[in-house]
Design a protein around this motif. Structure first.
Motif, PDB file in Angstrom:
ATOM      1  N   LEU A 130       0.810  -1.214   0.000  1.00 27.97           N
ATOM      2  CA  LEU A 130       0.000   0.000   0.000  1.00 27.97           C
ATOM      3  C   LEU A 130       0.849   1.271   0.000  1.00 27.97           C
ATOM      4  O   LEU A 130       0.314   2.369  -0.101  1.00 27.97           O
ATOM      5  N   GLY A 131       2.164   1.130   0.122  1.00 28.31           N
ATOM      6  CA  GLY A 131       3.049   2.291   0.146  1.00 28.31           C
ATOM      7  C   GLY A 131       2.999   3.049   1.456  1.00 28.31           C
ATOM      8  O   GLY A 131       3.302   4.245   1.507  1.00 28.31           O
ATOM      9  N   VAL A 132       2.637   2.373   2.555  1.00 30.89           N
ATOM     10  CA  VAL A 132       2.544   3.016   3.869  1.00 30.89           C
ATOM     11  C   VAL A 132       3.927   3.088   4.503  1.00 30.89           C
ATOM     12  O   VAL A 132       4.640   2.085   4.574  1.00 30.89           O
ATOM     13  N   THR A 133       4.297   4.288   4.939  1.00 26.23           N
ATOM     14  CA  THR A 133       5.568   4.526   5.636  1.00 26.23           C
ATOM     15  C   THR A 133       5.311   5.446   6.823  1.00 26.23           C
ATOM     16  O   THR A 133       4.166   5.822   7.088  1.00 26.23           O
ATOM     17  N   HIS A 134       6.371   5.848   7.474  1.00 25.98           N
ATOM     18  CA  HIS A 134       6.239   6.732   8.644  1.00 25.98           C
ATOM     19  C   HIS A 134       5.583   8.065   8.288  1.00 25.98           C
ATOM     20  O   HIS A 134       5.013   8.729   9.158  1.00 25.98           O
ATOM     21  N   ARG A 135       5.594   8.452   7.020  1.00 34.76           N
ATOM     22  CA  ARG A 135       4.940   9.717   6.636  1.00 34.76           C
ATOM     23  C   ARG A 135       3.426   9.644   6.833  1.00 34.76           C
ATOM     24  O   ARG A 135       2.752  10.674   6.877  1.00 34.76           O
ATOM     25  N   HIS A 136       2.886   8.423   6.997  1.00 35.12           N
ATOM     26  CA  HIS A 136       1.449   8.252   7.250  1.00 35.12           C
ATOM     27  C   HIS A 136       1.110   8.292   8.743  1.00 35.12           C
ATOM     28  O   HIS A 136      -0.063   8.301   9.112  1.00 35.12           O
ATOM     29  N   ASN A 137       2.129   8.291   9.595  1.00 37.97           N
ATOM     30  CA  ASN A 137       1.910   8.311  11.038  1.00 37.97           C
ATOM     31  C   ASN A 137       1.135   9.567  11.436  1.00 37.97           C
ATOM     32  O   ASN A 137       1.427  10.658  10.959  1.00 37.97           O
ATOM     33  N   ARG A 138       0.123   9.388  12.273  1.00 38.42           N
ATOM     34  CA  ARG A 138      -0.706  10.456  12.831  1.00 38.42           C
ATOM     35  C   ARG A 138      -1.742  11.017  11.857  1.00 38.42           C
ATOM     36  O   ARG A 138      -2.492  11.913  12.211  1.00 38.42           O
ATOM     37  N   LEU A 139      -1.801  10.516  10.617  1.00 38.44           N
ATOM     38  CA  LEU A 139      -2.778  11.040   9.674  1.00 38.44           C
ATOM     39  C   LEU A 139      -4.181  10.539  10.014  1.00 38.44           C
ATOM     40  O   LEU A 139      -4.363   9.406  10.472  1.00 38.44           O
ATOM     41  N   ALA A 140      -5.170  11.367   9.757  1.00 42.86           N
ATOM     42  CA  ALA A 140      -6.569  11.002   9.993  1.00 42.86           C
ATOM     43  C   ALA A 140      -7.004   9.958   8.974  1.00 42.86           C
ATOM     44  O   ALA A 140      -6.646  10.038   7.799  1.00 42.86           O
ATOM     45  N   LEU A 141      -7.775   8.988   9.415  1.00 42.35           N
ATOM     46  CA  LEU A 141      -8.250   7.915   8.543  1.00 42.35           C
ATOM     47  C   LEU A 141      -9.422   8.339   7.676  1.00 42.35           C
ATOM     48  O   LEU A 141      -9.790   7.623   6.744  1.00 42.35           O
ATOM     49  N   ASP A 142     -10.008   9.512   7.955  1.00 44.15           N
ATOM     50  CA  ASP A 142     -11.150   9.979   7.160  1.00 44.15           C
ATOM     51  C   ASP A 142     -10.751  11.059   6.161  1.00 44.15           C
ATOM     52  O   ASP A 142     -11.588  11.805   5.671  1.00 44.15           O
ATOM     53  N   ALA A 143      -9.453  11.132   5.841  1.00 47.58           N
ATOM     54  CA  ALA A 143      -8.965  12.123   4.879  1.00 47.58           C
ATOM     55  C   ALA A 143      -7.889  11.492   4.012  1.00 47.58           C
ATOM     56  O   ALA A 143      -7.252  10.507   4.400  1.00 47.58           O
ATOM     57  N   SER A 144      -7.670  12.077   2.842  1.00 44.50           N
ATOM     58  CA  SER A 144      -6.648  11.597   1.921  1.00 44.50           C
ATOM     59  C   SER A 144      -5.294  11.548   2.641  1.00 44.50           C
ATOM     60  O   SER A 144      -5.007  12.431   3.447  1.00 44.50           O
ATOM     61  N   PRO A 145      -4.521  10.493   2.412  1.00 44.57           N
ATOM     62  CA  PRO A 145      -4.632   9.471   1.382  1.00 44.57           C
ATOM     63  C   PRO A 145      -5.479   8.262   1.780  1.00 44.57           C
ATOM     64  O   PRO A 145      -5.648   7.343   1.000  1.00 44.57           O
ATOM     65  N   PHE A 146      -6.018   8.258   3.023  1.00 44.66           N
ATOM     66  CA  PHE A 146      -6.794   7.114   3.496  1.00 44.66           C
ATOM     67  C   PHE A 146      -8.249   7.204   3.065  1.00 44.66           C
ATOM     68  O   PHE A 146      -8.802   8.298   2.945  1.00 44.66           O
ATOM     69  N   MET A 147      -8.854   6.034   2.887  1.00 44.63           N
ATOM     70  CA  MET A 147     -10.297   5.929   2.706  1.00 44.63           C
ATOM     71  C   MET A 147     -10.713   4.588   3.304  1.00 44.63           C
ATOM     72  O   MET A 147     -10.111   3.563   3.016  1.00 44.63           O
ATOM     73  N   LEU A 148     -11.711   4.623   4.173  1.00 44.77           N
ATOM     74  CA  LEU A 148     -12.293   3.410   4.741  1.00 44.77           C
ATOM     75  C   LEU A 148     -13.729   3.301   4.269  1.00 44.77           C
ATOM     76  O   LEU A 148     -14.488   4.266   4.366  1.00 44.77           O
ATOM     77  N   LEU A 149     -14.093   2.134   3.751  1.00 46.81           N
ATOM     78  CA  LEU A 149     -15.436   1.881   3.244  1.00 46.81           C
ATOM     79  C   LEU A 149     -16.078   0.787   4.080  1.00 46.81           C
ATOM     80  O   LEU A 149     -15.473  -0.266   4.317  1.00 46.81           O
ATOM     81  N   ALA A 150     -17.300   1.033   4.509  1.00 46.27           N
ATOM     82  CA  ALA A 150     -18.021   0.089   5.364  1.00 46.27           C
ATOM     83  C   ALA A 150     -18.186  -1.264   4.674  1.00 46.27           C
ATOM     84  O   ALA A 150     -18.177  -1.357   3.444  1.00 46.27           O
ATOM     85  N   ARG A 151     -18.351  -2.298   5.484  1.00 45.08           N
ATOM     86  CA  ARG A 151     -18.629  -3.643   4.965  1.00 45.08           C
ATOM     87  C   ARG A 151     -19.836  -3.596   4.041  1.00 45.08           C
ATOM     88  O   ARG A 151     -20.810  -2.908   4.331  1.00 45.08           O
ATOM     89  N   GLU A 152     -19.780  -4.382   2.989  1.00 47.69           N
ATOM     90  CA  GLU A 152     -20.932  -4.492   2.090  1.00 47.69           C
ATOM     91  C   GLU A 152     -21.781  -5.708   2.422  1.00 47.69           C
ATOM     92  O   GLU A 152     -22.949  -5.766   2.060  1.00 47.69           O
ATOM     93  N   ASP A 153     -21.192  -6.699   3.086  1.00 50.69           N
ATOM     94  CA  ASP A 153     -21.887  -7.940   3.418  1.00 50.69           C
ATOM     95  C   ASP A 153     -21.625  -8.297   4.871  1.00 50.69           C
ATOM     96  O   ASP A 153     -20.666  -7.816   5.487  1.00 50.69           O
ATOM     97  N   ASP A 154     -22.460  -9.173   5.403  1.00 55.90           N
ATOM     98  CA  ASP A 154     -22.184  -9.737   6.717  1.00 55.90           C
ATOM     99  C   ASP A 154     -20.958 -10.631   6.619  1.00 55.90           C
ATOM    100  O   ASP A 154     -20.719 -11.241   5.570  1.00 55.90           O
ATOM    101  N   VAL A 155     -20.191 -10.697   7.694  1.00 52.07           N
ATOM    102  CA  VAL A 155     -18.991 -11.531   7.713  1.00 52.07           C
ATOM    103  C   VAL A 155     -19.007 -12.413   8.953  1.00 52.07           C
ATOM    104  O   VAL A 155     -19.648 -12.091   9.951  1.00 52.07           O
ATOM    105  N   THR A 156     -18.290 -13.521   8.865  1.00 57.27           N
ATOM    106  CA  THR A 156     -18.091 -14.381  10.021  1.00 57.27           C
ATOM    107  C   THR A 156     -16.680 -14.143  10.526  1.00 57.27           C
ATOM    108  O   THR A 156     -15.706 -14.332   9.785  1.00 57.27           O
ATOM    109  N   VAL A 157     -16.585 -13.697  11.771  1.00 59.03           N
ATOM    110  CA  VAL A 157     -15.300 -13.343  12.367  1.00 59.03           C
ATOM    111  C   VAL A 157     -14.914 -14.396  13.396  1.00 59.03           C
ATOM    112  O   VAL A 157     -15.738 -14.784  14.224  1.00 59.03           O
ATOM    113  N   GLN A 158     -13.666 -14.850  13.322  1.00 61.29           N
ATOM    114  CA  GLN A 158     -13.121 -15.772  14.322  1.00 61.29           C
ATOM    115  C   GLN A 158     -12.127 -15.015  15.188  1.00 61.29           C
ATOM    116  O   GLN A 158     -11.403 -14.141  14.680  1.00 61.29           O
TER     117      GLN A 158
END
Length: 192
Positions: A130-158
């Motif tokens: 993903l090209g993640v390095t220390h320059r990504h430290n402390r960055l907000a997850l709701d702003a560029s370069p990050f994007m989080l998208l909610a689950r589209e389906d139910d999942v089974t978690v162990q």
């Protein structure tokens, strides 16, 4: 105070956030995939970087929720964590593996491997892909370069014991997408 992102309240405890992240898509500059493996850490946990208090290295993990904490493991590989709980607490979730879905050519070039299963099957591998390095430290997850998208389906978690640590090894704070071929290591099944 709630800190919602991709349908998850990052102000919750690390175990709850780690479990809810399974199935969420993470993208860094448009490259990424579905999270299939996480591990939870908390300041009261002897395996956590925050257990001994705040240092310059782990300060980001004490920061506000829904931010990145990026550190080098054994001086070799970057590792991506998502901070949770309230600012000052010191908790987070290690993103251990993802199912590669977007930016596959970039991932293959960065990793130097072609096999899809090997691109992001471990915390160091996924950061390289993903090209993640220390320059990504402390960055907000709701702003560029990050994007989080909610689950589209139910999942089974162990849930099971975390791996690659020397303290609190049996604590069942590793969460995986059941049946995923993209895990860093298979889930250990407890003896009956």
């Amino acid at each position: 105070m709630k800190r919602l992102l991709a349908g998850i309240d990052f102000a919750d405890d690390s175990c709850s956030v780690a479990r809810q992240l399974i199935g969420v898509t993470v993208l860094v500059d448009g490259v990424g995939g579905r999270i299939v493996e996480t591990e939870a850490y908390d300041r009261l946990d002897p395996a956590s970087h925050t257990y001994g208090g705040m240092t310059p290295r782990n300060a980001a993990m004490f920061g506000p929720p829904a931010h990145a904490y990026v550190y080098r493991s054994y001086g070799l590989h970057w590792c991506l964590n998502f901070v949770c709980r309230e600012a000052g607490h010191g908790a987070g979730v290690l993103i251990r593996a993802i199912e590669p879905l977007a930016g596959l050519d970039a991932m293959r070039e960065r990793r130097g491997v072609d096999e899809l299963r090997l691109l992001c099957s471990g915390p160091g591998k996924l950061c390289q892909a993903l090209g993640v390095t220390h320059r990504h430290n402390r960055l907000a997850l709701d702003a560029s370069p990050f994007m989080l998208l909610a689950r589209e389906d139910d999942v089974t978690v162990q849930a099971g014991p975390r791996i690659g640590i020397s303290k609190a090894m049996e604590t069942p704070w590793r969460f995986v997408l059941a049946g995923s071929p993209y895990l860093s290591k298979p889930m250990r099944v407890p003896a009956v």
